[in-house]
Design an enzyme around this catalytic site. Structure first.
Site, PDB file in Angstrom:
ATOM      1  CG  ASP A   1      23.250 -55.530 105.813  1.00 48.73           C
ATOM      2  OD1 ASP A   1      22.497 -55.891 104.904  1.00 48.73           O
ATOM      3  OD2 ASP A   1      24.237 -56.202 106.179  1.00 48.73           O
TER       4      ASP A   1
ATOM      5  CD  GLU B   1      17.161 -61.132 105.239  1.00 47.18           C
ATOM      6  OE1 GLU B   1      17.604 -61.823 106.162  1.00 47.18           O
ATOM      7  OE2 GLU B   1      17.823 -60.879 104.214  1.00 47.18           O
TER       8      GLU B   1
END
Length: 548
Positions: free
Chosen positions: A61, A231
């Site tokens: 991430d 996302e």
């Protein structure tokens, strides 16, 4: 969570995040040959080029910014503590860990994330964004159960302010702020949970914030996109246009996408363009990260390989070429969409530094490469009671097995050609019912260690819940070791207290679970009380060079 944890990524970026660097979409990145270069090569090759992954370990991430001539990156840490690791680089290829944004995961919810229950596997600290605005660093992040937070600091090394809750509501991920040229502050974020009214999930919305970025206007939410698993958002402004980066799931896997419009609200009606192809068996789906610019005006994309394996989601760097006003990630194919690049020139010429030093003598502190399994029990470890040693005090597990051990300190297992970790244990403080050792924490895990019962200490090996007993250990000191290669098959060794290593136990195939790769760690545990301690010292961690 459709590709490792990559179904929860929303991030946003503005001019200030690049430290005032002019964003010029007409400028292209010069990439080297798209040579497939599988492991064991990785990172800086010492000849002006690099090979992906640039860090063959679990840095998931990712988000990054440039401030002056220095690059800063953050990576999610989920159920480990301290949370949200921070890295620094001068060339985008060689990175150094400098700290964490949140010192104790318990600040996000002690009941589930603390050592008593340890119910935070795969949850805890999810993806975030790092930005620099008005002379301060900001990190926004979400926890899936407790909502949206922000922390700030004058220096990326810290200290960071206590995390401030902006939205105490479950079901959100991947937040990121954006300050426009007029000073207005915005935030983009995905609601992955199903909306109670519409039933739609993975809705990306835009929010207004106070100009200082410390208050969110929940009622201002404006949906700007929704697709399967959408996302990983970022927001850029190039000239008069606003660009919205995100990822979504297509038949080929999770791919990078982008929209653009003349206003932020206009992004809701804009159509999307695919920036890159993915092929999970080959490239492990690079998809979440940040656009960065080098001094020579070339553009690059720092990302993770979203389809995780035992090494986790490894860090990669891909060249970016601007085509028709769109930042194409990697090498453009016949259809104009980017593809994985395994080898390229370095963005910035620089000498290759020494290999990362992940060994630790535990003098004056614990290096920031370490993280506890869930929020730690602070009174159960000490660096001062015996200087030069990490004293771990044993207490009962939250539940059966290695995953339930609360006093467990670990770091990432790297995937290079030859990896070895070893540590010395002083067993003098052990008591009956206590176990201590060196472990691989992934899935059910495996460990080599010493267990004391009826006043005798025995060498033990465990894979999952099956424990094998070995010889009696009469010496107070013993060095334990584990070795593994790029195939992820680990073996365990010990010196019996006499300095000569021999193998013990079976091999263990490192694994992926809870959106995490394998971690190598130190631990102690007691069957039924807080009793006994072990002093760990001279932890040595060796990895193979970038050239294999």
């Amino acid at each position: 969570m459709m590709d490792s944890k990559s179904d929860r990524r929303s991030v946003m970026l503005g001019l200030s995040a690049l430290g005032g660097i002019a964003l010029c979409p007409g400028q292209a990145s010069a990439a080297g040959p798209a040579t497939a270069s599988p492991l064991p090569r990785w990172g800086d090759q010492g000849d002006g080029s690099f090979v992906n992954p640039i860090i063959p370990a679990d840095y998931s991430d990712l988000d990054a910014i440039r401030v002056g001539d220095t690059y800063y990156a953050i990576s999610s840490t989920l159920h480990t503590s301290p949370a949200m690791v921070i890295l620094r680089s001068g060339d985008m290829v060689n990175w150094t860990t400098i700290g964490h944004a949140v010192p104790d995961l318990a600040l996000l919810g002690e009941e589930a994330l603390g050592w008593r229950r340890m119910r935070g596997y795969g949850r805890g600290m999810w993806a975030g964004a790092i930005r620099h605005h008005g002379g301060r660093f900001y990190i926004y992040f979400a926890s899936p159960d407790s909502g949206l937070y922000v922390t700030t600091a004058e220096r990326a090394e810290g200290p960071w302010t206590p995390p401030r809750s902006l939205l105490r509501e479950a079901g959100y991920d991947d937040p990121c702020p954006f300050w426009d040229e007029d000073g207005s502050a915005w935030l983009v974020m995905t609601r992955f949970a199903a909306d109670p009214v519409t039933g739609r999930s993975y809705v990306i919305s835009l929010y207004r914030m106070s100009e200082d970025g410390l208050t969110l206007d929940r009622a201002s939410a404006l949906p700007i996109h929704q697709s399967e698993g959408s996302e990983a958002s970022k927001l850029y402004k190039f000239g008069p246009l606003y660009y919205h980066y995100f990822s979504e799931v297509k038949p080929e896997g999770r791919v990078p996408m982008m929209k653009r419009a003349t206003s932020l609200p206009g992004l809701a009606q804009a159509s999307a363009v695919q920036l890159g192809h993915v092929n999970a068996p080959v490239d492990s789906e690079p998809n979440q990260g940040a656009l960065l610019q080098a001094r020579d005006k070339s553009w690059w994309f720092l990302t993770h390989q979203g389809h995780g394996d035992w090494q986790g989601r490894a860090m990669c760097l891909l060249p970016v070429t601007w085509t028709g006003g769109w930042p194409i990630i990697g090498r453009a194919g016949p259809d104009g969409i980017g593809n994985m690049v395994w080898r390229s020139r370095k963005p910035i010429a620089s000498p290759r530094p020494p290999l990362p030093d992940m060994s630790d003598e535990f003098r004056g502190g614990i290096k920031p490469v370490w993280e506890w399994n869930h929020a730690p029990r602070h009174e159960a470890f000490s660096l001062t009671e015996r200087p030069g040693h990490l004293r771990l005090k044993a207490f009962p597990p939250a539940f059966k097995g290695l995953r339930g051990v609360g006093n467990l300190l670990s770091q990432r297992s790297w995937r290079t050609a030859d990896n070895r970790a070893s540590v010395v244990l002083d067993l003098s403080g052990m008591v009956d019912g206590q176990t201590a050792g060196l472990c691989h924490l992934s899935a059910a895990g495996a460990w080599i260690g010493v267990r004391q019962s009826a006043g005798r200490r025995r060498l033990c090996f465990a894979r999952g819940d099956v424990v094998k007993e070995g010889p009696v250990i009469d010496m107070p000191l013993i060095r334990l070791a584990t070795r593994w290669g790029d195939d992820g098959r680990a073996i365990f060794e010990h010196d019996g207290g006499g300095g000569r290593f021999r193998r013990f136990g079976e091999h263990y195939d490192l694994q992926w679970r809870d959106y995490r790769g394998d971690r190598v760690g130190l631990f102690t545990v007691h069957d039924d009380a807080m009793r006994g301690h072990v002093d760990f010292s001279d932890f040595r961690y060796r990895i193979a060079s970038q050239n294999g």
